[in-house]
Enzyme design. Structure first.
Site, short mmCIF file in Angstrom:
data_model
loop_
_atom_site.label_atom_id
_atom_site.label_comp_id
_atom_site.label_asym_id
_atom_site.label_seq_id
_atom_site.Cartn_x
_atom_site.Cartn_y
_atom_site.Cartn_z
CG ASP A 47 -2.11 0.91 1.04
OD1 ASP A 47 -3.25 0.40 1.13
OD2 ASP A 47 -1.93 2.13 0.81
CG ASP A 48 -0.43 4.65 -2.19
OD1 ASP A 48 -1.29 3.78 -1.92
OD2 ASP A 48 -0.72 5.81 -2.52
CG MET B 253 -7.08 3.51 -6.27
SD MET B 253 -7.16 3.69 -8.06
CE MET B 253 -7.39 5.47 -8.15
CB ILE C 44 2.05 -66.99 -21.57
CG1 ILE C 44 1.17 -66.10 -20.67
CG2 ILE C 44 1.20 -67.69 -22.63
CD1 ILE C 44 0.47 -64.97 -21.42
CG ASN D 275 3.86 -62.18 -29.98
OD1 ASN D 275 2.75 -61.68 -30.10
ND2 ASN D 275 4.69 -61.90 -29.00
CG ASP E 163 -0.04 -56.51 -27.73
OD1 ASP E 163 0.96 -57.14 -27.29
OD2 ASP E 163 0.05 -55.42 -28.33
CD GLU F 73 6.99 -64.32 -22.84
OE1 GLU F 73 7.20 -63.11 -23.06
OE2 GLU F 73 7.71 -65.23 -23.30
MG LIG Z 1 -3.50 3.57 -2.45
#
Ligand SMILES: [Mg+2]
Length: 454
Positions: free
Chosen positions: A9-10, A55, A327, A334, A343, A369
């Site tokens: 704040d100013d 502001m 497997i 395959n 797959d 597998e």
């Molecule tokens: Mg101000």
């Protein structure tokens, strides 16, 4: 909730006033009197919230906010714009500049502190999610952070016994392009059906609004919905309780149209941002532990789970068994039918595994597998029976490989190993034992379960 707050704040008197109010609540306060100093302080001190006067001479609050939001180092810090009562329009301008909230001078302590607490809560949830995302395995694409989606019209439920006020608020919302929904819609999470904000009036006779808050925050599907409380001087205590229960924001009566719209917008953005982060974290976790082909856990997850269970087994001597599956003659599947059928066989085998284990068993695809089932708390003999049940479930029914094609006879071999506290926490030894048993099963004719210890 404590936190570090940067006050910009100013005017010296304004800075001092805010500092006194905030320090009385044990917040750590940093001060800056102009825009450029604020940018430096924000980068240097990483505050949890910035209170930013609109502001100011030179660089005004909007520009400071835009710069903060454009810098990756400070973009995530919530910014609260501080406006004078006469600057209604500037609220929306502030939100467009990327501000997360706004408060109006002169401050009422209640509004100031509840807002800061809510932002700190939001900031800490978002921070934790971002950290989890950053540490959660593979990088995740930003495709679903979509600015348009953030600012899509909100779906809002207004809960208010005062028919007159409810109609007025709904009217404000609908005219601004938002959708008003009913309380029944709140539990509906169908794409595009869930709600973003619950506007809840606290001055109810027929039901307890605090109970509704609690129900929303406990419900799996409604937890993420932001709750905006309509509150007056008399029911501030109730508002504090509601905020403790997880409500996100308050708006004082009489409800100002611009303020309602601005608060609905900020709450919607927050809900959606958290939801997007959460989804990304979930997906990141998922990506890092799930085998994309079969949906089973991957080797990474397998190793971490097995390490944990082995460690526990050393402490309490609870058995841990594993069954390694392979497997039989998978290469010829395959070679003969192509990788697509290969797959498909892997996926169907994964299904049969899932259907034939206990809920607490951990089913993983090691690669190719090769699969592994981790069976916590199961001694060797029972693990062999479980593996045998899976072997039978595979051999008993041939695999379908597409319409009009002959079915495929598939068999698997398995090797079982068990740790009953005799091994150290290193999973490699157990895995090697299971592999040796699996090799023995292959050597002695396949389609069988073996365990070297038995
Ligand atoms: Mg101000």
């Amino acid at each position: 909730m404590s936190g570090r707050i940067l006050v910009v704040d100013d005017i010296l008197a304004n800075r001092r006033l805010l500092q006194a109010k905030l320090e009385a609540r044990y917040f750590e306060v940093i001060l800056a009197s102009n825009g450029p100093d604020a940018l430096v302080a924000a980068a240097e001190h990483a505050p949890d919230v910035i209170l930013l006067d609109v502001m100011m001479p030179g660089m005004d609050g909007y520009e400071v906010c835009q710069r903060l939001k454009a810098n990756p180092q400070t973009a995530h810090i919530p910014v609260v714009m501080v406006t004078a009562l006469s600057q209604q329009e500037s609220r929306l301008q502030g939100l467009r500049a990327g501000a997360d909230d706004f408060i109006t001078k002169p401050f009422d302590d209640f509004g100031l502190l509840t807002r800061i607490s809510a932002l700190l809560r939001y900031h800490s949830v978002a921070k934790e999610l971002r950290q989890r995302e950053a540490s959660g395995g593979p990088a995740i694409f930003d495709a679903d952070i979509d600015a348009d989606a953030m600012d899509r019209p909100s779906r809002v439920v207004v809960v208010d016994e005062s028919v007159h006020r409810a109609r007025r608020l709904s009217d404000y919302l609908r005219r601004a392009g938002h959708v008003t929904a009913s309380l029944q819609d709140a539990g509906d999470q169908t794409e595009g059906r869930g709600i973003d904000v619950l506007v809840l009036a606290l001055d109810q006779q027929g039901f307890d609004p605090l109970r509704l808050c609690a129900q929303f925050k406990m419900g799996e599907r409604t937890r993420a919905v932001a709750i905006l409380l309509i509150c007056n001087e008399i029911n501030q205590d109730k508002a504090l309780k509601a905020l403790e229960l997880g409500a996100s924001d308050i708006i004082m009566e009489p409800v100002d149209r611009e303020e309602l719209l601005a608060r609905v917008l900020t709450q919607t953005r927050r809900t959606r941002y958290i939801e997007i982060l959460r989804r990304r974290v979930d997906r990141g976790i998922e990506l890092s532990v799930i085998d994309p082909l079969t949906g089973l856990y991957n080797r990474r997850h397998m190793m971490s789970q097995l390490s944990q269970l082995m460690g526990r087994s050393v402490v309490d001597a609870a058995p841990v068994s594993i069954a390694a599956f392979d497997i039989d003659h998978f290469k010829s599947v395959n070679d003969t039918h192509g990788h697509e059928v290969g797959d498909d066989v892997l996926c169907q085998f994964a299904d049969r595994l899932r259907e034939n284990v206990r809920p607490m068993d951990i089913v993983c695809r090691q690669g190719g597998e090769e699969f592994l089932v981790i069976m916590p708390g199961i001694p060797g003999d029972l693990a062999c029976m479980a593996a045998e049940r899976i072997r039978c479930a595979v051999a008993a029914t041939p695999f379908g490989i597409g319409e009009g094609k002959p079915t495929l006879d598939v068999t698997v071999s398995a090797g079982v190993a068990t740790n009953e506290g005799q091994l150290t926490g290193d999973p490699q030894i157990l895995l090697r034992q299971a592999d040796d048993a699996l090799y023995a099963a292959k050597k002695s004719g396949r389609n069988r379960v073996m365990s070297l210890a038995a």
